[in-house]
Design an enzyme around this catalytic site. Sequence first.
Site, PDB file in Angstrom:
ATOM      1  CB  ILE A 167      -0.945   0.031   1.239  1.00 13.39           C
ATOM      2  CG1 ILE A 167      -1.791  -1.263   1.128  1.00 13.39           C
ATOM      3  CG2 ILE A 167      -1.696   1.425   1.335  1.00 13.39           C
ATOM      4  CD1 ILE A 167      -2.744  -1.166   2.549  1.00 13.39           C
ATOM      5  N   PRO A 168       0.928   1.833  -1.031  1.00 12.14           N
ATOM      6  CG  PRO A 168       0.845   2.676  -3.334  1.00 12.14           C
ATOM      7  CD  PRO A 168       0.282   1.550  -2.398  1.00 12.14           C
ATOM      8  CB  CYS A 169       2.065   5.254   2.755  1.00 11.87           C
ATOM      9  SG  CYS A 169       3.289   4.342   3.475  1.00 11.87           S
ATOM     10  CG  HIS A 170       6.445   4.574  -1.410  1.00 11.66           C
ATOM     11  ND1 HIS A 170       5.984   3.279  -1.081  1.00 11.66           N
ATOM     12  CD2 HIS A 170       7.138   4.243  -2.576  1.00 11.66           C
ATOM     13  CE1 HIS A 170       5.684   2.452  -2.397  1.00 11.66           C
ATOM     14  NE2 HIS A 170       6.453   3.351  -3.303  1.00 11.66           N
TER      15      HIS A 170
END
Length: 161
Positions: free
Chosen positions: A124-127
């Site tokens: 889950i690409p919070c970056h």
Amino acid sequence: MPLSYDTINSPVGKLTIIASPTTLQSIIWDNLTTPKELTHNTNHPIIAETKKQLTEYFNNQRQQFDLPLAPIGTPFQQQVWQELLKIPYGETITYGEQAKRLGDKNKARAVGAANGKNPIPIIIPCHRVIGSNGKLTGFAGGLNKKSTLLKTEQSHSIKNC
């Protein structure tokens, strides 16, 4: 429900992967504490598949993950994390843009706090969410890891254009 774990070494350090019998629950950075009530399992099918897909991602062979996810959080956090999954590989948006996509541009701080609680980073690409000034801000794994993930994605997506 019993939880199992195993670890993988990666370009952003050792990652601890935690899964229930049927879903991926969490990925923990090496700078955070792993819960003690887990069972080490090197043969867990979801953990094995997660390790495979993460290896492919870090080797620039995968841009999307296909795993059964079950992050635990509030309804608002769930909504924020679902929106993260819509950010394309190699692209970034601001916290304000993410808040706007969720229906309230004034909730950028709440969105940032929810992103900070994301239990399944990378997948889950919070970056992919950055500050309104274009700078890297807030990341549970550390800004150096956020930078590495973004550089990996951006260099690979540029090569494939």
